[in-house]
Every structure is written in structure tokens, then in C-alpha cells.
Design an enzyme around this catalytic site. Structure first.
Site, mmCIF file in Angstrom:
data_model
loop_
_atom_site.group_PDB
_atom_site.id
_atom_site.type_symbol
_atom_site.label_atom_id
_atom_site.label_comp_id
_atom_site.label_asym_id
_atom_site.label_seq_id
_atom_site.Cartn_x
_atom_site.Cartn_y
_atom_site.Cartn_z
ATOM 1 N N CYS A 121 0.469 -1.173 -0.086
ATOM 2 C CA CYS A 121 -0.251 -0.429 -0.060
ATOM 3 C C CYS A 121 1.131 0.821 0.417
ATOM 4 C CB CYS A 121 -1.157 0.059 1.121
ATOM 5 S SG CYS A 121 -2.206 -1.512 0.660
ATOM 6 N N HIS A 157 -3.355 -5.140 -0.152
ATOM 7 C CA HIS A 157 -3.276 -5.690 1.759
ATOM 8 C C HIS A 157 -3.516 -7.113 1.470
ATOM 9 C CE1 HIS A 157 -4.077 -2.454 3.930
ATOM 10 N NE2 HIS A 157 -4.590 -1.967 3.087
ATOM 11 N N GLU A 170 -2.062 -9.243 3.499
ATOM 12 C CA GLU A 170 -2.419 -9.490 5.444
ATOM 13 C C GLU A 170 -4.394 -10.043 5.029
ATOM 14 O OE1 GLU A 170 -4.153 -5.784 5.477
ATOM 15 O OE2 GLU A 170 -2.611 -6.649 4.361
#
Length: 387
Positions: free
Chosen positions: A268, A361, A363
Site C-alpha cells: 500500500c 493488503h 494480510e
């Protein structure tokens, strides 16, 4: 965050007051308040996720933004003590079509309105969020004000026009840690990573820990000498809020990392800083990408993955071209299939991967999981096995 009394069996909006929402162009919506009372200002943006509002609200990347939820019904799972992505709610305000009257989930400890009240965050419900989202798509993200006290749209708009634009704002200092924090590896320790906190989400070091990585989360002001003292096998730059064109300090630090040929991974905001370190510019998107349903192609594998996004800026780099930099050859590695926005970069030295980043993202909080392989790619990079 400490647990609060369970309020999940009670109506979540008690004696709601009228609320007013005014955009900088004068567009006005009226509704009812939930959460804290008062006034709030920020950049109006819309997020398209059907789930994951708790992770969204606690994502530091949303600092200074008023989030419009496109999903019509928000709050039905309440608020728990496990899914926070940081130490607090970061959004400036929340706009929904229909706030849940009562939460219903086995992990819920309190309602969304109760949590927003406790953290002083203003919300407005009974708004035609479809019309508001279409307006932002047509006109672009813009400044907005929400008030539970003002009744005159012109007066509220005058306040909105006094607020700073997101372009040119440096918000990293608001969200970064003030001292180093260490998240140990789970099981056998394999690598040490220095993670520069530009607004990191808690799930990110967890994803590293489960791969045997001990992560040192460091302030955004960390010097290269301080970073070297850790003896890191790799460096990571996190997501974060604001305009990447303002982050000269992190950019300069990253250039030192690249000069030292330390393996690098960024997500990001870390992708945007990486782009600047390589010599590319950045620009503000009309309304950005926010949600957990964004299609991206990995140009290195030609695979399409559904990904979680939250960005209003992007890197201005040529797609399909190799660019010589002082640190190696840079190329665009990922693109958004909706609008061809750059969603990833990679740097190669002597034909081998040396550093990479993505704009989204991996994650996967609150999902999806298509991009989790990127953490494995980082492990391969640090172990010298990346091709």
C-alpha cells in the site's frame, strides 16, 4: 483495548438525534446520528466490502477520512475484542444506509454504535448511500462534514471548505508507533524483519510470525543506522494514510535500504514510497479503491486474485516497460483489472528479484486470502531463493 460490558442484547440507537451531512460541493443528506454526537470533517470515500467493517474502521490508512459503506446493512455482527487492526478507530466518521438495531454474533461484546460512542466517532444512518456513492464516483472523493448539532447546510459547508484537502497531507506521524515493538516468530525463528510503521495493521506482523519471522515494528522516523543495528534480513514498509508525495523521510530511508541491497517488501503506502524511491511519481485517484473485492492480475504469473484495497493515490509507472534505476531494473508487476492502475512493482538486479511491493493488503484482514503468497515470496527473497 480492554473489554467493555456486553450490550449486544440492547437496542443500539438510543434517542437518536437528527444528523446532517454536507459535501464540499454543497450536496446535502439528512439522517439520524449514531455513535458520538458533535461534528466531524474529513475526506468522503466509499468502501465496497460486504463484511469487515471493524477491520476497516481500525485501519490507520483511513486516518482523516469519512467512510461511506456501500453495503446497506452495517453493524449486524457488533464489535468484538479480536478483530481490531490497531489500537483505535481511525476513521473520521462513518456513513451507513441502515445501522443494525441489535448485533448478533457469538463473538460480539458490544454494538458498533456503542464502540463509536466510546471512541468519540460520529456516525450518520438513514442516508441514501447508493446516491452518495454514485455522486462520489461522478465527482470524485471530496471534503465532507457530518454534524448532529448544525441544521443549516450552508453554515456546515462553510466549515467543510476550511478543511485541508487530502492531497498534500502528511498523516504518517499521527499513526506510527513512538517506540519499537517486537512481534516474535511463531515456532522456529528463521528471519528478522525491520517493519517501518507508516500505519501498519496488526495482522501483517502476524502473517510474518507464522512464517518464522521476528518483526521489529519501528517508527516512521527510524534512521538507517538504527535499522542496521537490528541486523534485519529484510525490510518492510507498511500501509498508511495521507499523500505519499509528502513522505521524503521514508523515501530517503528506503533508498539507503536499496543501496545496501537489503531485501525489501512493501504494501500500500509502502508501494507508493517504493515507487518514489525508484524515481516514479504518484498521483491522486478520482475516488480510489476501497473494499475487499478488487481484481488484480499478477503479471509475473498471469494469475488473477481478488484483493483488499484502501488507497486514494497510485504510482505513476509505465506498464509493460523495464526502467533502469540506480538500484536495478524496475517493472510494474501487478495491475488492477478495473482501471489498469499500477498495483505492484518489482526491482531486479542481474535478473534476480531484489525488492517488490503491492498496492493492496495481502494480510487478508478481513479477507480475501488470494494474495497471502506474497509473504512466502518475501521469505524466498530473504533466503536467496527468489527467481
Amino acid at each position: 483495548m480492554s473489554a467493555r460490558p456486553d450490550t449486544s442484547t440492547h437496542n443500539t440507537i438510543r434517542n437518536p438525534r437528527p444528523a446532517l451531512l454536507v459535501l464540499e460541493d454543497g450536496t446535502t443528506f439528512r439522517g439520524r446520528s449514531f455513535g458520538a454526537e458533535g461534528e466531524t470533517f474529513g475526506e468522503a470515500v466509499f468502501a465496497t466490502g460486504m463484511t469487515g467493517y471493524q477491520e476497516t474502521l481500525t485501519d490507520p490508512s483511513y486516518r482523516g477520512q469519512v467512510v461511506v459503506a456501500t453495503a446497506p446493512h452495517i453493524g449486524n455482527t457488533g464489535w468484538n475484542d479480536e478483530d481490531d487492526e490497531s489500537r483505535q478507530v481511525w476513521v473520521a466518521g462513518l456513513v451507513v444506509r441502515d445501522i443494525a438495531r441489535m448485533p448478533s454474533n457469538w463473538r460480539s461484546r458490544r454494538s458498533l454504535p456503542d464502540e463509536l460512542t466510546a471512541q468519540g466517532v460520529v456516525g450518520i444512518t438513514d442516508v441514501d448511500t447508493r446516491a452518495l456513492t454514485r455522486h462520489l464516483r461522478e465527482r470524485g472523493s471530496m471534503r465532507v462534514g457530518i454534524s448532529t448539532t448544525a441544521t443549516d447546510p450552508a453554515a456546515l459547508r462553510a466549515q467543510v471548505l476550511q478543511q485541508p484537502s487530502m492531497a498534500g497531507r502528511d498523516l504518517v506521524d499521527d499513526v506510527t508507533v513512538t517506540a519499537a515493538e517486537v512481534i516474535p516468530a511463531v515456532g522456529e525463528h528463521r528471519f528478522t524483519v525491520a517493519a517501518i510503521d507508516l500505519g501498519i495493521k496488526s495482522r501483517t506482523p502476524y502473517r510474518m510470525a507464522e512464517r518464522g519471522i521476528t518483526t521489529h515494528v519501528l517508527p516512521a522516523t527510524t534512521s538507517f543506522a538504527e535499522l542496521q543495528a537490528i541486523g534485519a534480513d529484510g525490510v518492510f514498509f507498511s500501509n498508511g494514510p495521507g499523500d505519499p508525495a509528502t513522505t521524503d523521510g521514508p523515501r530517503d530511508l528506503l533508498r539507503q535500504v536499496l543501496e545496501a541491497q537489503i531485501p525489501y517488501f512493501g504494501i500500500c503506502f509502502g508501494n507508493q514510497v517504493f515507487g518514489r524511491a525508484l524515481g516514479f511519481g504518484t498521483f491522486k485517484l478520482k475516488y480510489g479503491h476501497r473494499g475487499i473485492n478488487q481484481p488484480v492480475m499478477d503479471l509475473t504469473t498471469r494469475k488473477v486474485e481478488i484483493t483488499a484495497h484502501n488507497h486514494g493515490f497510485a504510482v505513476d509507472a509505465p506498464i509493460g516497460e523495464a526502467v533502469d534505476t540506480p538500484y536495478g531494473v524496475a517493472t510494474v508487476s501487478h495491475v488492477c483489472l478495473n482501471d489498469d492502475v499500477v498495483e505492484g512493482l518489482e526491482l531486479r538486479r542481474d535478473g534476480k528479484l531484489a525488492a517488490f511491493s503491492v498496492q493492496y493488503h495481502p494480510e487478508a484482514a478481513a479477507g480475501p486470502h488470494d494474495a497471502s503468497y506474497l509473504f512466502d515470496r518475501f521469505v524466498q527473497l530473504m533466503s536467496g531463493e527468489a527467481s
